[in-house]
Scaffold this active site. Structure first.
Site, short mmCIF file in Angstrom:
data_model
loop_
_atom_site.label_atom_id
_atom_site.label_comp_id
_atom_site.label_asym_id
_atom_site.label_seq_id
_atom_site.Cartn_x
_atom_site.Cartn_y
_atom_site.Cartn_z
CG ASP A 140 -8.12 4.57 0.44
OD1 ASP A 140 -7.97 3.32 0.48
OD2 ASP A 140 -7.36 5.37 1.01
CG ASP B 108 -1.94 1.03 1.26
OD1 ASP B 108 -2.31 1.50 0.17
OD2 ASP B 108 -2.39 1.40 2.36
CD GLU C 213 -0.27 5.27 -4.05
OE1 GLU C 213 0.18 5.65 -2.94
OE2 GLU C 213 -0.94 4.24 -4.20
#
Ligand code: GLC
Length: 782
Positions: free
Chosen positions: A488, A404, A407
């Site tokens: 999300d 997670d 990015e």
């Protein structure tokens, strides 16, 4: 600034365009055109695949190994002809013709029926400070799909799509930059389709007719233009070639196709045990439990909280005994903690594994563990180190890793302060010496390379067992390392609605193993929304329920008996369909075909499917038309050409028309193509509860064939021949419906089983399935 303003900075400088062709040179796989300084090369890599490169200064960058699996020289040489006239240089392969105009280097492509596609248009190809771009014509009836992870509906014509991996928290219909950046799309019109892979990891953008309706543009901050054109008469052919170029997903363990339950967080051993007990007590199938960040000690990766998870090994082995696999989250940020004996920090410093500023100082940002350092996953040695760190997890039974915040997502201030989202400095050096680049070039790759580290680490540590990897961020080719979820999302009907086109566009971007958080991550689902979401979730290749901290719980039983029953029924159906779904995964792994797909994939010449975003196909046989709005019990359903059957009632319909489906809360409208053959298993509480002792072949009258793929579902032995395929077919000869079962192929022998052939609406026959060939006859009903 809202993300829909996410355009590349305005730059008023004029574009310099490429000039006249002065000389042409031919190699065995390419032609090179010199244009008085700038050079253009066109490589012919397959009969339907060409690569175009433009260098303004005539020098080409060395190849980067990051996304494209095969360097040009490893494609087998295909025959092509080069014709030179006064006006143009033409290249012709078996499937396409490329014409380069001498005067301005404009490229025009034609298929063998002389249908044009991917034609350059004014100003052609050009560059200016910090940008290089190409402009192409949009044909009148053309539609655009793929583009990686995108919100909104299916067709992206008239939209601007930027490729820059971003923590897209709070995303909505107008959000541009997302967690994934996959600069690939497919343009489709009847009988002509083409794919464009924009081979740049720098920030880039597609403008699909937003600025000028009949023109699409691609632009990147790289110094040269590099893109592949893939021709196909339909999307399937394009995806086959695109996934040959960027790789295909490995076959995942079968358990990862079951139901996954997640929450931020199941915060202690007791809570996790209780969760597992609920599933088994309530006989709701579940294979995987995900542990979110709170299992760690103060968010330090590769640690366990001694207070909340004092005996993780015991917990995991108890869960395993009850048929649950455990997946743990691992984020990239390593807590900055000198002199605290934190081994990950210390080893990272010692090995010099963390990203530094251009001046050599360590770079830090703020994430869950507060001040954190970030491994440079572009370096193979760093990936090797990181991969090995998973040993502490795999040794105690962790079977999969969830990556997670890659990015990467970070702040300039401690989390909780009103800080700003930042990324690494764009000039921060990354990668091994031989392939050293700046973050401007590698930003989009951070998630993919982290997932690669996890995937390769797990493969080494669990060398006899397939593992599961899930990542939030990725670039083109991420499918080689990991499955992907859409980050999300929110407990909103709109998010349920867009989940299907989002996943379909991922599938059309080469990433087949994808899912959205069932029930929505942020916010609170209602009972009705949750029931509808579970129905849709049954179709997601990755079927995972998740919810955020301080939201209502989203487990299948929290909304009362009626919704619990619905959840059980649809999760049961998922498990019954696993032989079918597993075969679809095998297809994706071997051909690049999406598992969940829009109708246009199978009906590319039916223009009614081009904007149809709220019906999907799971493989080519099953079609769902879900309900994604409150209070709705009826909906229109488009049935493409051919005969269709209602999955639930068996009612028969002639396609090529719309019907009105009745869909009370218990029903998600589901249809099957005539001649479909769907292999089904008995409901199990987890995939390996017991061997498949009864296979049901549900067959609908008509003519069709289907090949079932099987193997042990969890080791790598299929790679050395331990697999089995069985081809089934159905046809009608007037008086009879004939079902043929071919002899099983391959070296794997499934457990002894009985096969029940259920010819829907006609009758049943059963036999002991020893893998031999047989023919079953059914009398056609009066
Ligand atoms: C991010 C992830 C989410 C996770 C949370 C805590 O928001 O997208 O899935 O639960 O972080 O780790």
């Amino acid at each position: 600034m809202p993300q829909y303003f996410g355009k590349l900075p305005i730059n008023e400088q004029p574009w310099t365009t490429i000039g006249t062709v002065q000389s042409v040179q031919r190699g065995d796989r390419y032609i090179r055109l010199e244009c008085g300084g700038p050079s253009l090369t066109i490589s012919i890599l397959a009969a339907n695949l060409i690569r175009v490169r433009l260098s303004p200064n005539g020098e080409f960058m060395p190849r980067r190994s990051w996304a494209v699996t095969l360097p040009d020289e490893e494609w087998s040489v295909v025959p092509f002809e080069v014709r030179e006239t006064d006006e143009a240089v033409e290249i012709e392969t078996e499937q396409l013709r490329v014409c380069v105009h001498r005067q301005n280097c404009r490229i025009e492509c034609f298929n063998s029926d002389n249908q044009p596609f991917a034609h350059d248009t004014e100003p052609g190809m050009g560059w200016r400070m910090g940008a290089i771009a190409a402009w192409k014509r949009i044909e009148a009836d053309e539609h655009f799909y793929g583009f990686g992870e995108r919100t909104g509906l299916l067709d992206k014509r008239s939209e601007v799509k930027t490729n820059w991996t971003t923590d897209a928290l709070d995303y909505g219909l107008l959000t541009d930059e997302m967690y994934q950046a996959i600069p690939f799309f497919i343009a489709l019109r009847p009988s002509v389709a083409y794919g464009i892979f924009f081979n740049t990891t720098f920030k880039s953008q597609f403008d699909i007719g937003a600025e000028e309706p009949g023109v699409w543009r691609m632009e990147t901050r790289a110094s040269e233009l590099d893109y592949y054109i893939i021709y196909g008469s339909e999307p399937a052919q394009i995806l086959g070639t695109y996934t040959q170029l960027t790789g295909r997903m490995p076959l995942p363990p079968k358990w990862s196709l079951g139901y996954h339950q997640c929450r931020w967080s199941y915060e202690s051993e007791e809570v996790v045990r209780e969760l597992a007990r609920e599933f088994r007590d309530r006989t709701i199938p579940c294979d995987v439990i995900h542990l979110d960040i709170d299992y760690m000690r103060g968010y330090r990766v590769f640690t366990w909280s001694p207070k909340r998870f004092p005996e993780p090994a015991k917990l995991l082995s108890d869960l395993a005994r009850d048929g649950f696999k455990t997946v743990t989250i691992i984020d990239p940020g390593v807590k900055y903690e000198p002199e605290a004996d934190y081994h990950v920090f210390e080893e990272g410093i010692e090995g010099d594994y963390f990203v530094r500023h251009a001046d050599g100082k360590l770079f830090h940002g703020y994430v869950w563990p507060d001040k954190a350092l970030f491994p440079d996953f572009m370096r193979p040695d760093v990936r090797g180190w990181w991969g090995n760190l998973h040993k502490s997890l795999t040794d105690i039974g962790v079977a999969g890793i969830w990556n997670d915040m890659n990015e990467p997502a970070l702040d300039d201030r401690p989390f909780g302060d009103p800080g700003n989202k930042i990324w690494f400095p764009l000039d921060a050096p990354q990668g091994p010496i031989e392939e050293r680049a700046t973050h401007a070039e590698t930003h989009n790759l951070y998630g993919s390379m982290m997932a690669r580290a996890s995937c390769e680490g797990l493969e080494k540590l669990r060398s006899n067992e397939r593992s599961f990897v899930l990542t939030r961020s990725g670039y083109a080719g991420v499918q080689r390392w990991s499955s992907v979820w859409m980050g999300d999302n929110q407990s909103l009907w709109e998010h349920l609605e867009i989940s299907l086109p989002m996943l379909c566009n991922m599938g059309l971007s080469g990433v087949a193993f994808v899912g959205c958080d069932i029930g929505g991550f942020a916010g609170n689902a209602t009972a009705e929304m949750f029931a509808r979401w579970m129905q849709v979730g049954m179709l997601y290749p990755l079927m995972r329920g998740h919810s955020a901290m301080s939201t209502a719980r989203h487990e299948p039983w929290v909304f009362g008996d009626r919704v619990e029953k619905i959840c059980r029924e649809y999760i049961n159906l998922r498990y019954q369909l696993l032989p079918y779904i597993y075969t679809l995964f095998w297809e994706a792994a071997t051909t690049g075909a999406p598992i969940l797909r829009p109708l246009l994939y199978d009906y590319p010449n039916d223009t009614k499917t081009y904007t149809l975003y709220d019906q999907v196909l799971l493989g080519s046989s099953l079609m769902a038309a879900p309900i994604y709005r409150p209070g709705i019990e009826y909906r229109a359903v488009y049935l493409p050409e051919g005969v269709w059957y209602d999955w639930w009632s068996g009612d028969r319909y002639e396609g090529g028309t719309h019907i009105l489906a009745h869909a009370p809360l218990e029903r998600m409208p589901l249809y099957v193509r005539a001649g479909a053959i769907i292999p089904m298993a008995p409901v199990m509480q987890h995939v390996d509860e017991r061997p498949l002792d009864q296979l049901t072949l549900r067959i609908w009258p008509g003519s069709g064939e289907w090949t079932l793929y099987e193997d042990d579902g969890h080791t790598f032995e299929y790679k050395s021949g331990a697999w089995a395929t069985t081809k089934y077919s159905v046809r009608s000869d007037g008086q009879h419906i004939v079902v043929e079962i071919a002899a099983r192929e391959g070296n794997w022998t499934p457990a002894a089983r009985e096969t029940l052939v259920e010819l829907v609406g006609v009758g049943e026959q059963r036999f002991v399935d020893d893998g031999t060939q047989r023919q079953l006859m059914f009398s056609t009903p009066e």
